[in-house]
Design an enzyme around this catalytic site. Structure first.
Site, mmCIF file in Angstrom:
data_model
loop_
_atom_site.group_PDB
_atom_site.id
_atom_site.type_symbol
_atom_site.label_atom_id
_atom_site.label_comp_id
_atom_site.label_asym_id
_atom_site.label_seq_id
_atom_site.Cartn_x
_atom_site.Cartn_y
_atom_site.Cartn_z
ATOM 1 N N HIS A 95 -17.895 5.756 4.778
ATOM 2 C CA HIS A 95 -16.743 6.575 4.456
ATOM 3 C C HIS A 95 -15.423 5.995 4.950
ATOM 4 O O HIS A 95 -14.403 6.058 4.272
ATOM 5 C CB HIS A 95 -16.954 7.964 5.078
ATOM 6 N N GLY B 38 1.582 4.084 4.032
ATOM 7 C CA GLY B 38 2.571 3.274 3.317
ATOM 8 C C GLY B 38 3.711 4.113 2.756
ATOM 9 O O GLY B 38 4.888 3.778 2.933
ATOM 10 N N SER C 32 -16.887 17.506 1.810
ATOM 11 C CA SER C 32 -16.038 17.591 3.000
ATOM 12 C C SER C 32 -16.743 18.117 4.238
ATOM 13 O O SER C 32 -17.577 19.019 4.183
ATOM 14 C CB SER C 32 -14.856 18.503 2.701
ATOM 15 N N ARG D 106 -19.268 13.069 13.436
ATOM 16 C CA ARG D 106 -19.919 12.492 12.261
ATOM 17 C C ARG D 106 -21.029 11.508 12.614
ATOM 18 O O ARG D 106 -22.086 11.507 11.980
ATOM 19 C CB ARG D 106 -18.857 11.776 11.423
ATOM 20 N N GLY E 24 -0.442 4.593 0.274
ATOM 21 C CA GLY E 24 -1.145 5.806 0.690
ATOM 22 C C GLY E 24 -0.305 6.562 1.709
ATOM 23 O O GLY E 24 0.914 6.375 1.789
ATOM 24 N N LEU E 25 -0.957 7.393 2.508
ATOM 25 C CA LEU E 25 -0.200 8.203 3.463
ATOM 26 C C LEU E 25 0.640 7.336 4.386
ATOM 27 O O LEU E 25 1.822 7.595 4.598
ATOM 28 C CB LEU E 25 -1.155 9.070 4.280
ATOM 29 N N GLY F 255 0.839 -1.199 0.000
ATOM 30 C CA GLY F 255 0.000 0.000 0.000
ATOM 31 C C GLY F 255 0.869 1.241 0.000
ATOM 32 O O GLY F 255 1.886 1.302 0.686
#
Lengths: 659, 247
Positions: free
Chosen positions: A423, A46, A285, A331, A43-44, A41
């Site tokens: 999400h 990884g 957002s 949320r 992403g941030l 991975g």
């Protein structure tokens, strides 16, 4: 001894991490060069882990299924990243960020991990700015902040509505720099299909080259799964189409426990579903709740257009129910409140399953202050609107454009229609304080682990956690393990464990092709999604969950009898990729329902209808459920529950109130 | 809506491809272009044919993975959107739509509409970064950055690396992509330190990958889904010129 040892260091909360850092074993530079780390991975979590470890001298291999590391789904995060910098002088501190996160997670996260997260948060901002991430600034040249849900300070840093993109491209640039230096070998368009364990330790992976279809064996002294969340189990979610649970799920089959699978986050502000053809949902957002006000008509089944409903006939239900936090409640609270209004018949739009997010008052307010700075003391209504639009456009322009592209409506003129959607997943692989799973040498970082968000994640905390794990936690904690591995030579991939893991992966592929059924992979995925959304979504109850488990079992049998995978295995074959992922989602879905059934309390995003207050708020049962549910995969679709008790020493556990 | 699609089919980079015609029926104007492809693929799978391979992932216009050349334009007829954000309401009932992959020597076709854009990653690895190791950073507010510079840097950094600029350019030039990264970092004080070597190394790699030269037609700016400005190319040329004088 219990199988779950969280390895939380001794000492007062504020000193745990500092003490750990000064006492954890180190690996000298010469030995690092012969230690190999696999990162799955990009992403941030990884990308930041890979570049940091490579900078330290480890030999790193990175795998991602996309065509480039830059496309990982962290890129789609919009609103921002939290950090306890207190640049706004509004009373923020490490403790407050820690407290907000624990409370926001409804007291179902581990104190020590969350405190560490809060204390490294400020370093993340420094690091990203040094790397050239263009975060938003004020006219004086200083960084700008805004507010997110569940907090009363302004600690969120951002880059318009593209914060995830900018942070990911920063982490990606660090990764590519190491690729250029030869310390990272990058394997794009590769998907991990098996974990390889040798003598009780994780020693590598089996990956499929998605272009040639060939299975490959890769050795590593340690393996880091940074593979994101599993929201796509619901079919419709804000996740990317390719986001999947396969790497984490395969890990559970090799001994890694899965923590709190039922903790999923339903985000309150997404563009509503518009038809059967829909393939994914788009988030608007949370930052919009800084300035947008949420309302529905006071009259049930009101068919008037939004602009025709006068102010006094609008119900700003979040401001009404939660005066202290208003539109910026967390949320889970905002999502349930929207569902409650729509179920009660106050929903808007053609489907009646939507509420309004309205920027009229923000446009007026900003218009007024902008007019003053332009030297206009008596602005006309039109001027107010024009100036206000300019300011709103600067803050949220790309989100407004996206909304207009998808719905064909102009949100500057009409309020947005929004509804909750899946999400993020707080659950994930169980990890200890070192981020290691129950398999020695196998780690999970970022959304892929369960650790920091409890039963509900606060906005702008996912980016923070991904980068904290990758930049500032794993570089230290991996030393605790690898310092004992310096004598281990690289193991040949001809080892029988690699041969047998490859055979397992090949077996699943062969089995999928052999079915030659009549229905597409998507057909099954959509059916799974519907079961999950209806019975394991925003509200859950015992009867529904039991039905869901039975339905998923039937679906699983049908899948393995009737799915059709076209093409061949030795080729670029996206349908085959999807089939493997959906097969894993079906199994995970069953476990999620089992976990939700077991946890008969309500907490955070997990709302059991049987457990609520008279006002309809989530009701926790702390005596019974103040634990992490870690599930061990016992094979043949059976699971054993292990409990990690949660101890609250710094924070007094209390009912969560945002009123 | 009923439409006629002419779609490029190509087994792999060795074999030659061709346009194949597919009629599609009952398409809703609210569908995205890719959802229309989902419908077609579902149909092909049910019939026992092989579905059309195309790249896509986030489906919200930010990952840069989707890449279709639609009626002679990258990402189709609307300005400022990616293919995944293009909706069928931009087309009329009865239209014929031609869909091809990105075409450029530096982007070989993998299968059907999927191409290999790894050349972009190799360019970034030659200099599209600031060489700062984790843990070396000073406080983020120690370097004030004028808002206009930070904003301009952000606008350049908004590039999603989709390759539409290359696909639309008659020379298959990657100047807009490379200049966006060079500009983002050149506009920031932190990025000035390595500005000279950065621009030279990135341009050298761009040439080596086989991208064409820039002849300032400006098609890239028009087709860029993120509105990356041609000014970046001017800035990169200036940076490159200065870098060569300095050395």
């Amino acid at each position: 001894m219990s199988k779950l040892d969280s390895k939380i260091p001794e000492g007062p909360l504020e000193q745990k991490w500092e003490k750990y850092k000064s006492s954890v074993a180190l690996v000298n530079p010469a030995n690092k060069r012969s230690l190999e780390v696999i990162v799955v991975g990009s992403g941030l979590a990884g990308a930041s882990a890979a570049s940091s470890l490579a900078e330290m001298g480890y030999k790193v291999k990175v795998f991602c299924f996309q065509d480039s590391a830059r496309r990982a789904h962290s890129i789609a995060a919009q609103g921002g990243i939290n950090a306890a910098k207190n640049y706004q002088n509004d009373g923020d501190s490490t403790y407050r960020l820690f407290y907000d996160t624990i409370k926001g997670g409804d007291y179902r996260a581990r104190e020590a991990n969350v405190y560490r997260l809060a204390s490294v948060s400020a370093n993340i901002i420094d690091q990203c700015v040094a790397m050239g991430v263009p975060l938003a600034r004020e006219y004086g040249g200083m960084l700008s902040n805004r507010s997110f849900g569940g907090t009363q300070v302004q600690r969120t840093f951002y880059a318009a509505g593209q914060t995830g993109q900018q942070l990911l491209l920063g982490a990606y640039s660090g990764l590519q720099r190491q690729v250029g230096l030869g310390t990272i070998e990058m394997f794009a368009r590769h998907e991990m299909l098996e974990v390889v364990n040798i003598e009780g330790k994780c020693r590598g992976i089996i990956a499929r080259d998605l272009i040639s279809g060939k299975l490959e064996r890769h050795f590593g002294h340690a393996v880091l799964l940074c593979t994101g969340g599993y929201g796509n189990v619901f079919y419709l979610s804000t996740n990317a189409m390719g986001s999947n649970v396969t790497a984490a799920w395969k890990a559970t089959k090799k001994g890694a426990f899965f923590g709190n699978p039922c903790f999923t986050q339903i985000h309150p502000t997404c563009i509503p579903v518009s038809g059967d053809h829909q393939s994914k949902l788009t988030l608007m957002s949370e930052s919009l709740r800084n300035d947008g006000r949420i309302w529905v008509p006071k009259k049930q089944g009101d068919t008037r257009k939004a602009n025709e409903i006068p102010e006094e006939e609008r119900d700003y239900y979040l401001e009404r129910r939660y005066p202290a936090f208003g539109n910026l409640v967390p949320r889970d609270v905002a999502s349930r409140a929207a569902k409650e209004r729509c179920d009660a018949g106050f929903g808007v739009g053609t489907s009646k399953m939507a509420v309004y997010l309205d920027f009229k008052s923000a446009i007026a307010r900003y218009g007024h202050s902008k007019a003053l700075t332009q030297g206009i003391n008596n602005p006309s209504a039109q001027q107010l609107k024009d100036f206000g639009k300019l300011v709103v456009e600067e803050k949220y322009g790309n989100l407004f454009e996206m909304y207009e592209q998808i719905t064909g409506e102009n949100p500057y003129e009409l309020p947005m229609r929004i509804y909750p959607a899946v999400h993020y997943t707080m659950g994930g692989l169980w990890v200890d304080y070192n981020l290691m799973t129950t398999v020695p040498g196998l780690y999970a970082l970022g959304e892929a682990n369960f650790s920091d968000h409890g039963a509900n994640r606060l906005g702008a905390s996912a980016l923070m956690q991904g980068l904290a794990d990758g930049y500032f936690v794993i570089p230290y904690t991996i030393g605790a393990y690898l310092s004992k591995e310096i004598a281990t030579k690289a193991i040949s991939t001809d080892h029988e464990a690699f041969v047998s893991a490859e055979k397992d992966a090949q077996g699943i592929i062969d089995k999928l092709f052999a079915i030659k059924g009549t229905k597409s992979v998507d057909h099954f995925h959509k059916r799974l999604g519907k079961i999950m959304w209806d019975k394991c979504g925003m509200a859950r109850n015992e009867k529904g969950l039991k039905e869901a488990i039975a339905e998923i079992r039937t679906l699983r049998e049908e899948f393995w009898k009737d799915v059709r995978v076209p093409g061949s295995a030795n080729d670029f074959n996206p349908e085959l990729e999807k089939a493997g992922r959906v097969a894993d989602f079906i199994e995970l879905g069953e476990l999620m329902c089992m976990d939700a059934l077991n946890r008969s309390e309500s907490c955070g995003g997990h709302f059991r209808e049987e457990s609520q207050t008279e006002e309809g708020e989530a009701l926790r049962k702390d005596e019974e459920f103040a634990y992490v549910a870690a599930w061990e995969n016992k094979g043949n679709h059976t699971y054993e529950l292990h409990k990690e008790e949660l101890k609250f020493e710094a924070i007094k556990i209390a009912a969560r109130s945002y009123k | 809506m009923n439409l006629t699609l002419k779609i490029w089919r190509q087994k792999n980079d060795k074999e030659t491809g061709k346009l194949v015609t597919y009629p599609v029926k009952d398409i809703s104007p609210d569908m995205s272009f890719l959802e229309m492809f989902d419908v077609l693929n579902e149909e092909l799978i049910t019939k026992g044919d092989e579905p059309i391979a195309f790249d896509h992932d986030c489906r919200e216009g930010i990952c840069g993975m989707c890449s279709m050349f639609i009626n002679g334009r990258p990402h189709g007829p609307k300005r400022g959107v990616t293919t995944c954000q293009l909706h069928m309401r931009s087309f009329k009932n009865g239209d014929t739509i031609v869909v091809e992959p990105w075409r450029a020597a530096a982007f070989p076709v993998i299968k059907d509409l999927t191409v290999d854009r790894s050349a972009f990653d190799r360019i970034i690895s030659k200099g599209g970064f600031i060489s700062v190791n984790t843990g070396n950073a000073q406080d983020a507010n120690n370097i004030p950055i004028p808002k206009p510079d930070a904003d301009a840097s952000f606008e350049a950094a908004a590039c999603i690396g989709c390759g539409a600029c290359v696909a639309t350019c008659k020379n298959s030039s990657a100047m807009l992509f490379v200049s966006a990264k060079v500009s983002q970092l050149a506009l920031l004080p932190q990025g000035r330190v390595e500005a000279t070597t950065r621009v030279k190394n990135m341009v050298a790699q761009m040439d080596e990958e086989g991208f064409g030269n820039c002849t300032n037609t400006g098609a890239c700016e028009i087709e860029c889904p993120k509105g990356i400005s041609l000014e970046n190319i001017a800035r990169m040329n200036r940076e490159y010129f200065v870098a060569n004088i300095k050395s």
